[in-house]
Scaffold this motif. Structure first.
Motif, PDB file in Angstrom:
ATOM      1  N   ARG A 171       0.774  -1.296  -0.011  1.00 42.70           N
ATOM      2  CA  ARG A 171      -0.105  -0.039  -0.179  1.00 42.70           C
ATOM      3  C   ARG A 171       0.791   1.308  -0.045  1.00 42.70           C
ATOM      4  O   ARG A 171       1.196   1.504   0.931  1.00 42.70           O
ATOM      5  CB  ARG A 171      -0.892   0.075   1.257  1.00 42.70           C
ATOM      6  CG  ARG A 171      -2.026  -1.054   1.198  1.00 42.70           C
ATOM      7  CD  ARG A 171      -3.330  -0.724   1.948  1.00 42.70           C
ATOM      8  NE  ARG A 171      -2.817  -0.263   3.353  1.00 42.70           N
ATOM      9  CZ  ARG A 171      -2.670  -1.354   4.438  1.00 42.70           C
ATOM     10  NH1 ARG A 171      -2.846  -2.670   4.264  1.00 42.70           N
ATOM     11  NH2 ARG A 171      -2.493  -1.021   5.569  1.00 42.70           N
ATOM     12  N   ALA A 173       1.882   4.927   0.167  1.00 47.78           N
ATOM     13  CA  ALA A 173       1.317   6.292   0.857  1.00 47.78           C
ATOM     14  C   ALA A 173       1.039   7.343  -0.313  1.00 47.78           C
ATOM     15  O   ALA A 173       0.060   8.284  -0.305  1.00 47.78           O
ATOM     16  CB  ALA A 173       2.395   6.901   1.614  1.00 47.78           C
ATOM     17  N   ARG A 174       1.732   7.176  -1.544  1.00 47.81           N
ATOM     18  CA  ARG A 174       1.520   8.262  -2.697  1.00 47.81           C
ATOM     19  C   ARG A 174       1.185   7.240  -3.896  1.00 47.81           C
ATOM     20  O   ARG A 174       1.265   6.196  -3.913  1.00 47.81           O
ATOM     21  CB  ARG A 174       2.726   9.232  -2.597  1.00 47.81           C
ATOM     22  CG  ARG A 174       2.851  10.144  -1.551  1.00 47.81           C
ATOM     23  CD  ARG A 174       3.875  10.980  -1.877  1.00 47.81           C
ATOM     24  NE  ARG A 174       4.333  11.717  -0.723  1.00 47.81           N
ATOM     25  CZ  ARG A 174       5.280  12.560  -0.574  1.00 47.81           C
ATOM     26  NH1 ARG A 174       6.236  12.564  -1.441  1.00 47.81           N
ATOM     27  NH2 ARG A 174       5.609  13.043   0.581  1.00 47.81           N
ATOM     28  N   GLU A 356      -4.023   8.668  15.874  1.00 48.24           N
ATOM     29  CA  GLU A 356      -4.348  10.017  15.862  1.00 48.24           C
ATOM     30  C   GLU A 356      -3.814  10.926  16.825  1.00 48.24           C
ATOM     31  O   GLU A 356      -3.504  12.320  16.836  1.00 48.24           O
ATOM     32  CB  GLU A 356      -5.984  10.044  15.818  1.00 48.24           C
ATOM     33  CG  GLU A 356      -6.795   9.393  14.775  1.00 48.24           C
ATOM     34  CD  GLU A 356      -8.082   9.262  15.248  1.00 48.24           C
ATOM     35  OE1 GLU A 356      -8.999  10.289  14.738  1.00 48.24           O
ATOM     36  OE2 GLU A 356      -8.554   8.132  15.820  1.00 48.24           O
ATOM     37  N   SER A 389      -5.354  -0.744  11.064  1.00 48.84           N
ATOM     38  CA  SER A 389      -6.467   0.152  10.637  1.00 48.84           C
ATOM     39  C   SER A 389      -6.986   0.686  12.060  1.00 48.84           C
ATOM     40  O   SER A 389      -7.331   1.922  12.274  1.00 48.84           O
ATOM     41  CB  SER A 389      -7.483  -0.704   9.665  1.00 48.84           C
ATOM     42  OG  SER A 389      -8.717   0.381   9.721  1.00 48.84           O
ATOM     43  N   GLN A 394      -8.405   7.466  12.161  1.00 52.62           N
ATOM     44  CA  GLN A 394      -8.619   8.625  11.000  1.00 52.62           C
ATOM     45  C   GLN A 394      -7.412   9.309  10.624  1.00 52.62           C
ATOM     46  O   GLN A 394      -7.447   9.911   9.658  1.00 52.62           O
ATOM     47  CB  GLN A 394      -9.850   9.476  11.405  1.00 52.62           C
ATOM     48  CG  GLN A 394     -11.056   9.125  11.627  1.00 52.62           C
ATOM     49  CD  GLN A 394     -11.741   8.236  10.584  1.00 52.62           C
ATOM     50  OE1 GLN A 394     -11.676   8.900   9.335  1.00 52.62           O
ATOM     51  NE2 GLN A 394     -12.343   6.946  10.725  1.00 52.62           N
ATOM     52  N   ALA A 395      -6.259   8.911  11.105  1.00 51.94           N
ATOM     53  CA  ALA A 395      -5.047   9.624  10.857  1.00 51.94           C
ATOM     54  C   ALA A 395      -4.608   9.169   9.276  1.00 51.94           C
ATOM     55  O   ALA A 395      -5.049   7.976   8.779  1.00 51.94           O
ATOM     56  CB  ALA A 395      -4.130   9.255  11.801  1.00 51.94           C
ATOM     57  N   GLU A 396      -3.983  10.106   8.725  1.00 50.32           N
ATOM     58  CA  GLU A 396      -3.551   9.662   7.391  1.00 50.32           C
ATOM     59  C   GLU A 396      -2.263   8.875   7.336  1.00 50.32           C
ATOM     60  O   GLU A 396      -1.354   8.866   8.144  1.00 50.32           O
ATOM     61  CB  GLU A 396      -3.102  11.125   6.671  1.00 50.32           C
ATOM     62  CG  GLU A 396      -2.774  11.121   5.064  1.00 50.32           C
ATOM     63  CD  GLU A 396      -2.575  12.267   4.541  1.00 50.32           C
ATOM     64  OE1 GLU A 396      -2.210  12.263   3.194  1.00 50.32           O
ATOM     65  OE2 GLU A 396      -2.430  13.243   5.277  1.00 50.32           O
ATOM     66  N   GLN A 397      -2.433   7.885   6.318  1.00 47.78           N
ATOM     67  CA  GLN A 397      -1.198   7.006   6.049  1.00 47.78           C
ATOM     68  C   GLN A 397       0.200   7.882   5.671  1.00 47.78           C
ATOM     69  O   GLN A 397      -0.038   8.821   4.802  1.00 47.78           O
ATOM     70  CB  GLN A 397      -1.196   6.112   4.971  1.00 47.78           C
ATOM     71  CG  GLN A 397      -0.290   4.868   4.624  1.00 47.78           C
ATOM     72  CD  GLN A 397      -0.523   4.084   3.569  1.00 47.78           C
ATOM     73  OE1 GLN A 397      -1.770   3.715   3.260  1.00 47.78           O
ATOM     74  NE2 GLN A 397       0.446   3.465   2.928  1.00 47.78           N
ATOM     75  N   SER A 398       1.256   7.894   6.530  1.00 46.87           N
ATOM     76  CA  SER A 398       2.162   8.713   6.152  1.00 46.87           C
ATOM     77  C   SER A 398       3.512   7.818   5.604  1.00 46.87           C
ATOM     78  O   SER A 398       4.200   8.721   5.291  1.00 46.87           O
ATOM     79  CB  SER A 398       2.711   9.173   7.706  1.00 46.87           C
ATOM     80  OG  SER A 398       3.146   8.069   8.595  1.00 46.87           O
TER      81      SER A 398
END
Length: 416
Positions: A171, A173-174, A356, A389, A394-398
């Motif tokens: 997966r 991140a970008r 989060e 997960s 709700q934090a963004e995948q960094s």
């Protein structure tokens, strides 16, 4: 007409009475400044203006300097030169591309000119937005092409030796990633190469180096594996034989060492100035015996989970990251898998996943979750996906996330 903000530009801040009255009559907000005041103003201290009314006694060069200063703050006002008596002074401004305003400064004429300025500014903004959107679409398309090319460097399917189950989750991140994985056969399909690596940084640059490093590793390993097989046959060795001792296996160690050392040499010799490097786990598995020889180049320790309930084994680094130091020594590590065991290889996007509240998933929680999960590859990856997960919320995948699970089925499971 919408509210028009006008900058009156004059060396003495003089605004002709007729012009001042006309601007007031049409509801324009005016700000009188000298060129020096505009050029010396701190960032954010200049008012937002739609038009600059520049006195014709100023040189076009001075007016351009002022508009460049305003452009530094994202303003693109229309420039209008005005004169009271010496109308010939307008010639240079008109040739420089400015509009002009002549006396008498009747409110209707001034309003019409300001309306033109406002519409011109709106048109410029619309044109810029359209151009920016088109550029963004082009950039996104280029990234999508890059993503498709990058996916072409990843295996379309994973080898599946008898009684082995190998699954992966990848997966980015970008759109494009610095992580990569590879699973391929060596020495006439007698060994299985397992690679998981993480190029520093993310985005296009990391993706380019990912493609380079992956190609170097696989090509060198495959060529060395073929040579290793020929040498073993000539010496009368049995490439498929048991290798339960800690001695260096005849088959497997050579392509592994050649691939890692050769890739490191190439990168440090040709790409040091780019500043990219990679952490990497490269293992060579004998699927008949379960023996694993590996090099861990500064990578997160893979976890070997026992099917018998024994404590998990972490395969610690055996050398530095690749692409930083020339002529370094990479030691070989050894592990043994038994039926029922699972090897979990991952990148730091797993352990460095943030919740989060900003806390990290971490290695301890990783091992805890792995020991709680079922050992079968697909179920294990599903469990880890769920655990990540729940932790991240709700934090963004960094960062890029790669997880590779290699499971040796028990005889009962294999029969099923």
């Amino acid at each position: 007409m919408a509210q028009t903000n006008v900058l009156i530009l004059d060396e003495h801040r003089n605004v002709p009475d007729g012009l001042a009255k006309a601007l007031h009559a049409v509801g324009a907000e005016t700000h009188a400044r000298t060129p020096g005041e505009v050029l010396a103003a701190s960032r954010g201290r200049m008012p937002e203006v739609t038009a600059v009314l520049a006195h014709a006694t100023l040189s076009p060069h001075t007016v351009r300097s002022v508009t460049r200063r305003l452009a530094d703050e994202g303003q693109q006002p229309t420039v209008v030169a005005f004169a009271e008596h010496d109308l010939h002074l307008l010639d240079d401004h008109v040739r420089a591309g400015s509009d002009y305003l002549l006396p008498p400064f009747h409110p209707v004429l001034v309003e019409a000119r300001l309306r033109d300025c406002h519409q011109h500014a709106e048109l410029n903004r619309n044109i810029e937005e359209v151009a920016a959107h088109a550029e963004l679409l082009s950039y996104e398309r280029e990234l999508e092409i890059g993503r498709e090319i990058q996916l072409g460097f990843l295996p379309e399917s994973l080898p599946s030796p008898d009684n082995w189950d190998i699954r992966v989750r990848f997966r980015p991140a970008r759109t494009v990633a610095g992580d990569f994985y590879d699973v391929f056969e060596l020495v006439n399909r007698r060994r299985l190469a397992l690679v998981v690596a993480d190029v520093c940084d993310k985005g296009v640059g990391a993706a380019l180096f990912m493609a380079l490093i992956r190609s170097l590793l696989r090509h060198t390993a495959e060529q060395s594996g073929l040579q290793n097989l020929i040498a073993a046959d000539l010496m009368g060795e049995d490439p498929g034989g048991a290798e339960h001792t800690r001695a260096i296996p005849v088959v497997g160690a050579t392509p592994l060492l050649n691939a890692v050392v050769g890739t490191n040499s190439y990168l440090t010799r040709n790409h040091m100035k780019q500043g990219y490097f990679a952490t990497m786990f490269f293992g060579v598995l004998d699927p008949v015996t379960g023996n694993l020889v590996y090099i861990n180049g500064g990578h997160n320790p893979p976890v070997l989970i026992s099917g018998s309930g024994a404590a998990p084994e972490l395969l610690q680094p055996t050398g530095p990251v690749i692409g930083v130091m020339p002529d370094v020594t990479f030691s070989l590590g050894y592990a043994h898998m038994s039926p029922g065991d699972t090897l979990f290889i991952y990148t730091d996007g797993v352990t460095e996943a943030r919740s989060e509240t900003g806390s990290f998933f971490g290695e301890d929680l990783l091992v805890e979750q792995l020991t709680e999960a079922t050992l079968h590859s697909e179920e294990l990856l599903d469990h880890m996906d769920g655990a990540l997960s729940d932790f991240v919320g709700q934090a963004e995948q960094s960062d890029d996330i790669t997880m590779l699970a290699v499971h040796w089925k028990t005889p009962t499971a294999a029969a099923d």
